[in-house]
Design a protein around this motif. Structure first.
Motif, PDB file in Angstrom:
ATOM      1  N   SER A   1       5.060   3.424   2.468  1.00  0.00           N
ATOM      2  CA  SER A   1       4.766   2.167   1.785  1.00  0.00           C
ATOM      3  C   SER A   1       4.779   1.077   2.845  1.00  0.00           C
ATOM      4  O   SER A   1       5.737   0.965   3.613  1.00  0.00           O
TER       5      SER A   1
ATOM      6  N   ASP B   1       0.855  -1.189   0.000  1.00  0.00           N
ATOM      7  CA  ASP B   1       0.000   0.000   0.000  1.00  0.00           C
ATOM      8  C   ASP B   1       0.888   1.235   0.000  1.00  0.00           C
ATOM      9  O   ASP B   1       1.801   1.344   0.824  1.00  0.00           O
TER      10      ASP B   1
ATOM     11  N   SER C   1       0.522  -4.790   2.250  1.00  0.00           N
ATOM     12  CA  SER C   1      -0.939  -4.776   2.167  1.00  0.00           C
ATOM     13  C   SER C   1      -1.479  -6.077   2.743  1.00  0.00           C
ATOM     14  O   SER C   1      -1.764  -7.037   2.019  1.00  0.00           O
TER      15      SER C   1
ATOM     16  N   THR D   1      -2.809   0.388  -4.070  1.00  0.00           N
ATOM     17  CA  THR D   1      -2.199  -0.892  -3.722  1.00  0.00           C
ATOM     18  C   THR D   1      -1.545  -1.441  -4.979  1.00  0.00           C
ATOM     19  O   THR D   1      -2.196  -1.523  -6.031  1.00  0.00           O
TER      20      THR D   1
ATOM     21  N   HIS E   1      -4.356   6.944  -2.203  1.00  0.00           N
ATOM     22  CA  HIS E   1      -3.886   5.622  -1.790  1.00  0.00           C
ATOM     23  C   HIS E   1      -3.973   4.677  -2.981  1.00  0.00           C
ATOM     24  O   HIS E   1      -4.916   4.737  -3.761  1.00  0.00           O
TER      25      HIS E   1
ATOM     26  N   TRP F   1       0.786   5.393   0.272  1.00  0.00           N
ATOM     27  CA  TRP F   1      -0.040   6.509   0.734  1.00  0.00           C
ATOM     28  C   TRP F   1       0.680   7.816   0.422  1.00  0.00           C
ATOM     29  O   TRP F   1       1.824   8.010   0.817  1.00  0.00           O
TER      30      TRP F   1
END
Length: 76
Positions: free
Chosen positions: A62, A21, A65, A31, A29, A23
């Protein structure tokens, strides 16, 4: 990005996820799949490879996820 305590992509994959992920500071955001990157790379260093399509900045973080983790591998 050389802190020995940071998770590598290889370790992340062993723990059940192949996704990171990202941001951005602007709030965006995304993935991403990181199969194409070396397992030796540290998860926080992944952000240095990308730029936000909204504002052009590098992502602020980072992280693995875990929501995309393979439950069979992770044991959850």
């Amino acid at each position: 990005m050389d802190d020995p305590g940071w998770m590598t992509l290889a370790n992340m994959r062993e723990n059940g996820t192949r996704f990171v992920d990202l941001w951005c500071q602007c709030g965006r955001h995304v993935t991403i799949n990181v199969d194409h990157l070396s397992g030796k790379e540290k998860v926080p260093a992944v952000r240095e490879r990308y730029r936000c399509i909204e504002c052009g900045q590098r992502p602020r973080s980072s992280v693995p996820s875990w929501s995309r983790a393979d439950r069979k591998v992770s044991g959850l």
